[in-house]
Scaffold this motif. Structure first.
Motif, PDB file in Angstrom:
ATOM      1  N   THR A  63      12.619  -0.036   5.854  1.00  0.00           N
ATOM      2  CA  THR A  63      11.605   0.057   7.209  1.00  0.00           C
ATOM      3  C   THR A  63      11.339   1.397   7.594  1.00  0.00           C
ATOM      4  OG1 THR A  63      13.789   0.069   8.429  1.00  0.00           O
ATOM      5  CG2 THR A  63      12.953  -1.991   7.884  1.00  0.00           C
ATOM      6  N   VAL A  64      11.982   2.329   7.977  1.00  0.00           N
ATOM      7  CA  VAL A  64      11.532   3.453   8.811  1.00  0.00           C
ATOM      8  C   VAL A  64      10.915   4.263   7.719  1.00  0.00           C
ATOM      9  CG1 VAL A  64      12.391   5.618   9.768  1.00  0.00           C
ATOM     10  CG2 VAL A  64      13.583   3.656  10.191  1.00  0.00           C
ATOM     11  N   VAL A  65      11.295   4.623   6.561  1.00  0.00           N
ATOM     12  CA  VAL A  65      10.611   5.325   5.376  1.00  0.00           C
ATOM     13  C   VAL A  65       9.201   4.437   5.216  1.00  0.00           C
ATOM     14  CG1 VAL A  65      10.668   6.379   3.245  1.00  0.00           C
ATOM     15  CG2 VAL A  65      12.542   6.670   4.740  1.00  0.00           C
ATOM     16  N   ALA A  66       9.622   3.460   4.506  1.00  0.00           N
ATOM     17  CA  ALA A  66       8.397   2.597   4.035  1.00  0.00           C
ATOM     18  C   ALA A  66       7.118   2.732   4.892  1.00  0.00           C
ATOM     19  CB  ALA A  66       8.925   1.429   3.429  1.00  0.00           C
ATOM     20  N   PHE A  67       7.456   2.287   6.223  1.00  0.00           N
ATOM     21  CA  PHE A  67       6.259   2.160   7.378  1.00  0.00           C
ATOM     22  C   PHE A  67       5.902   3.382   7.870  1.00  0.00           C
ATOM     23  CE2 PHE A  67       8.395  -2.331   8.597  1.00  0.00           C
ATOM     24  CZ  PHE A  67       8.080  -2.830   7.287  1.00  0.00           C
ATOM     25  N   GLY A  68       7.138   4.083   8.019  1.00  0.00           N
ATOM     26  CA  GLY A  68       6.836   5.657   8.443  1.00  0.00           C
ATOM     27  C   GLY A  68       5.679   6.539   7.486  1.00  0.00           C
ATOM     28  N   THR A  69       5.697   6.163   6.517  1.00  0.00           N
ATOM     29  CA  THR A  69       4.675   6.944   5.483  1.00  0.00           C
ATOM     30  C   THR A  69       3.268   6.339   5.884  1.00  0.00           C
ATOM     31  OG1 THR A  69       5.153   5.583   3.618  1.00  0.00           O
ATOM     32  CG2 THR A  69       6.166   7.696   3.623  1.00  0.00           C
ATOM     33  N   SER A  70       3.117   5.188   6.372  1.00  0.00           N
ATOM     34  CA  SER A  70       1.754   4.667   6.747  1.00  0.00           C
ATOM     35  C   SER A  70       1.320   4.955   8.331  1.00  0.00           C
ATOM     36  CB  SER A  70       1.792   3.051   6.592  1.00  0.00           C
ATOM     37  OG  SER A  70       2.101   2.590   5.122  1.00  0.00           O
ATOM     38  N   THR A  71       2.128   5.701   8.823  1.00  0.00           N
ATOM     39  CA  THR A  71       1.747   6.104  10.339  1.00  0.00           C
ATOM     40  C   THR A  71       0.087   6.884  10.336  1.00  0.00           C
ATOM     41  OG1 THR A  71       3.100   8.282   9.692  1.00  0.00           O
ATOM     42  CG2 THR A  71       3.953   6.320  11.377  1.00  0.00           C
ATOM     43  N   PRO A  72      -0.194   7.786   9.307  1.00  0.00           N
ATOM     44  CA  PRO A  72      -1.569   8.202   9.196  1.00  0.00           C
ATOM     45  C   PRO A  72      -2.664   7.090   9.117  1.00  0.00           C
ATOM     46  CG  PRO A  72      -0.281   9.540   7.662  1.00  0.00           C
ATOM     47  CD  PRO A  72       0.751   8.454   8.059  1.00  0.00           C
ATOM     48  N   GLU A  73      -2.567   5.957   8.375  1.00  0.00           N
ATOM     49  CA  GLU A  73      -3.148   4.957   8.399  1.00  0.00           C
ATOM     50  C   GLU A  73      -3.444   4.163   9.536  1.00  0.00           C
ATOM     51  OE1 GLU A  73      -0.989   5.717   5.832  1.00  0.00           O
ATOM     52  OE2 GLU A  73      -1.505   4.798   3.986  1.00  0.00           O
ATOM     53  N   LEU A  74      -2.175   4.116  10.194  1.00  0.00           N
ATOM     54  CA  LEU A  74      -1.877   3.307  11.442  1.00  0.00           C
ATOM     55  C   LEU A  74      -2.931   4.037  12.480  1.00  0.00           C
ATOM     56  CD1 LEU A  74      -0.981   1.328  13.351  1.00  0.00           C
ATOM     57  CD2 LEU A  74       1.209   2.894  13.763  1.00  0.00           C
ATOM     58  N   VAL A  75      -2.648   5.465  12.801  1.00  0.00           N
ATOM     59  CA  VAL A  75      -3.149   6.192  13.727  1.00  0.00           C
ATOM     60  C   VAL A  75      -4.867   6.317  13.545  1.00  0.00           C
ATOM     61  CG1 VAL A  75      -3.488   8.489  14.570  1.00  0.00           C
ATOM     62  CG2 VAL A  75      -1.348   7.527  14.161  1.00  0.00           C
ATOM     63  N   VAL A  76      -5.159   6.355  12.091  1.00  0.00           N
ATOM     64  CA  VAL A  76      -6.756   6.459  11.892  1.00  0.00           C
ATOM     65  C   VAL A  76      -7.454   5.071  12.108  1.00  0.00           C
ATOM     66  CG1 VAL A  76      -8.219   6.675  10.083  1.00  0.00           C
ATOM     67  CG2 VAL A  76      -6.268   8.281  10.282  1.00  0.00           C
ATOM     68  N   THR A  77      -6.895   3.986  11.687  1.00  0.00           N
ATOM     69  CA  THR A  77      -7.277   2.572  11.883  1.00  0.00           C
ATOM     70  C   THR A  77      -7.185   2.310  13.606  1.00  0.00           C
ATOM     71  OG1 THR A  77      -6.521   1.799   9.781  1.00  0.00           O
ATOM     72  CG2 THR A  77      -6.748   0.026  11.539  1.00  0.00           C
ATOM     73  N   LEU A  78      -6.389   2.499  14.084  1.00  0.00           N
ATOM     74  CA  LEU A  78      -6.504   2.430  15.706  1.00  0.00           C
ATOM     75  C   LEU A  78      -7.404   3.181  16.428  1.00  0.00           C
ATOM     76  CD1 LEU A  78      -2.503   2.096  16.613  1.00  0.00           C
ATOM     77  CD2 LEU A  78      -4.243   0.331  16.436  1.00  0.00           C
ATOM     78  N   ARG A  79      -7.411   4.425  15.900  1.00  0.00           N
ATOM     79  CA  ARG A  79      -8.767   5.487  16.556  1.00  0.00           C
ATOM     80  C   ARG A  79     -10.029   4.780  16.016  1.00  0.00           C
ATOM     81  NH1 ARG A  79     -10.287   8.026  20.825  1.00  0.00           N
ATOM     82  NH2 ARG A  79     -11.844   9.652  19.986  1.00  0.00           N
ATOM     83  N   ALA A  80     -10.396   4.519  14.828  1.00  0.00           N
ATOM     84  CA  ALA A  80     -11.402   3.961  14.463  1.00  0.00           C
ATOM     85  C   ALA A  80     -11.689   2.519  15.111  1.00  0.00           C
ATOM     86  CB  ALA A  80     -11.564   3.864  12.810  1.00  0.00           C
ATOM     87  N   ALA A  81     -10.794   1.628  15.340  1.00  0.00           N
ATOM     88  CA  ALA A  81     -11.067   0.590  15.919  1.00  0.00           C
ATOM     89  C   ALA A  81     -11.506   0.868  17.369  1.00  0.00           C
ATOM     90  CB  ALA A  81      -9.852  -0.392  15.849  1.00  0.00           C
ATOM     91  N   GLY A  82     -10.932   1.725  17.967  1.00  0.00           N
ATOM     92  CA  GLY A  82     -11.210   2.049  19.412  1.00  0.00           C
ATOM     93  C   GLY A  82     -12.589   2.229  19.625  1.00  0.00           C
ATOM     94  N   VAL A  83     -13.108   3.094  18.519  1.00  0.00           N
ATOM     95  CA  VAL A  83     -14.493   3.758  18.882  1.00  0.00           C
ATOM     96  C   VAL A  83     -15.603   2.729  18.137  1.00  0.00           C
ATOM     97  CG1 VAL A  83     -13.588   6.168  19.231  1.00  0.00           C
ATOM     98  CG2 VAL A  83     -14.227   5.448  16.750  1.00  0.00           C
TER      99      VAL A  83
END
Length: 345
Positions: A63-83
């Motif tokens: 969980t923490v490791v597998a999902f945590g390594t995807s945090t850059p994708e999460l942040v970028v996707t949320l930011r892109a969706a927001g704009v």
């Protein structure tokens, strides 16, 4: 990335445009460094906190490791969706999933063919295929509404609960592999609590800053050169945000930790589709046509490839790894060759 820059700039344009693009590429590269460092700090801090709370290393790894390594994708996707940059938001996820299987798993196999013994991955592979098909169908048809986004997030929660339940029955060898990996990741189990919290906080701050800069730079590059944002999202952004997965998989492959290497790829891809796409849709509904259909179904095809591998104990030979890398190289060459030819945004 330099090849893409050369192909695009050579289409014409004055010195000013080249300067703007060069500056934005520099910002983009810098933001990727910030995102990678931020993800590393976040994962290390979160892993240490989870261990202190008594969570088993196997559960932390799944969980923490597998999902945590995807945090850059999460942040970028949320930011892109927001704009309002849906193509970058979705292209980042789809491109990352393609990169994780074809490039990262292929590279890991070349370094040291992984042999996976964890039974839970026999569940993960079919789940990844189903999630890939569902997202591809939605994006090819009606799009993903906020309600659909919530459903995807609920599916992620259900999947995680089922995976952790099955993980309890894993062999002592599998549990020992995760125990060693998690111990190496945090250095010691007696990490000072304040330091762990500081790592998480610093990681989140860097991720937020890096994500904002990356999205702004990517949009500017696409606008300046007249290239679709989808191409930028599927290539530069996707590969860049996959760097944490690349690092984790390469390290695991070198150490002969096949369960970690493959689990990181499969777990991250499931999180990308259910968690990141779901969260992005909640922030801003994603309309159909954000990406070309061909890219969506190429992602699905690569997920299907994992099914027979799962049935053979997740053993990926060096020949298979080389084939995956060749396929990825061909895909990127095709994207670059058609860049901007048929803008979809």
């Amino acid at each position: 990335m330099l090849a893409l820059h050369s192909v695009l700039v050579n289409r014409g344009g004055d010195t000013h445009r080249e300067f703007v693009v060069g500056l934005q590429i520099a910002l983009l590269v810098g933001s990727l460094v910030v995102l990678t460092v931020g993800a590393e700090l976040l994962v290390r801090g979160a892993v240490a906190l989870a261990v202190r709370l008594g969570v088993s290393p196997l559960a932390v790894g799944l969980t923490v490791v597998a999902f945590g390594t995807s945090t850059p994708e999460l942040v970028v996707t949320l930011r892109a969706a927001g704009v309002g940059s849906a193509a970058i938001a979705v292209g980042n996820v789809v491109g990352s999933n393609i990169c994780n299987i074809a490039l990262i798993l292929g590279l890991g196999a070349l370094i040291r063919p992984p042999s996976v013994h964890a039974k839970v991955f026999r569940i993960d592979a079919p789940v990844l295929v189903v999630a890939s098909v569902v997202v591809a169908v939605l994006l090819s048809g009606i799009g993903i509404s906020r309600v659909a986004g919530v459903v995807l997030l609920a599916a992620l929660a259900l999947f995680t609960a089922v995976a952790l339940r099955h993980a309890r029955n894993e062999s002592s060898d599998v549990k020992g592999e995760f125990d060693d990996a998690i111990g190496d990741a945090i250095g010691t189990r007696s990490v000072w609590l304040g330091w762990s919290i500081l790592q998480v906080s610093a990681g989140l701050a860097l991720l937020m800053a890096g994500g904002s800069i990356l999205v702004a730079a990517a949009v500017t590059i696409a606008t300046t050169l007249g290239v679709s944002e989808a191409v930028i999202g599927l290539t530069i952004v996707a590969v860049g945000t996959s760097l944490p997965e690349l690092a984790a998989t390469v390290v695991a492959a070198v150490r002969g930790q096949g369960d970690i290497a493959v689990g990181n790829v499969v777990g991250s891809n499931i999180f990308n589709l259910l968690g990141i796409v779901g969260a992005g849709a909640v922030v801003a509904p994603i309309g159909a046509g954000a990406l070309p259909v061909a890219d969506l179904w190429f992602m699905v095809a690569l997920a299907v490839v994992l099914i027979p591998i799962a049935r053979t104990g997740f053993t990926v030979s060096r020949i298979e790894g080389a084939l995956l890398l060749t396929v990825y190289g061909g895909y990127i060459a095709w994207l670059i060759g058609t860049a901007g030819a048929s803008p979809i945004v």
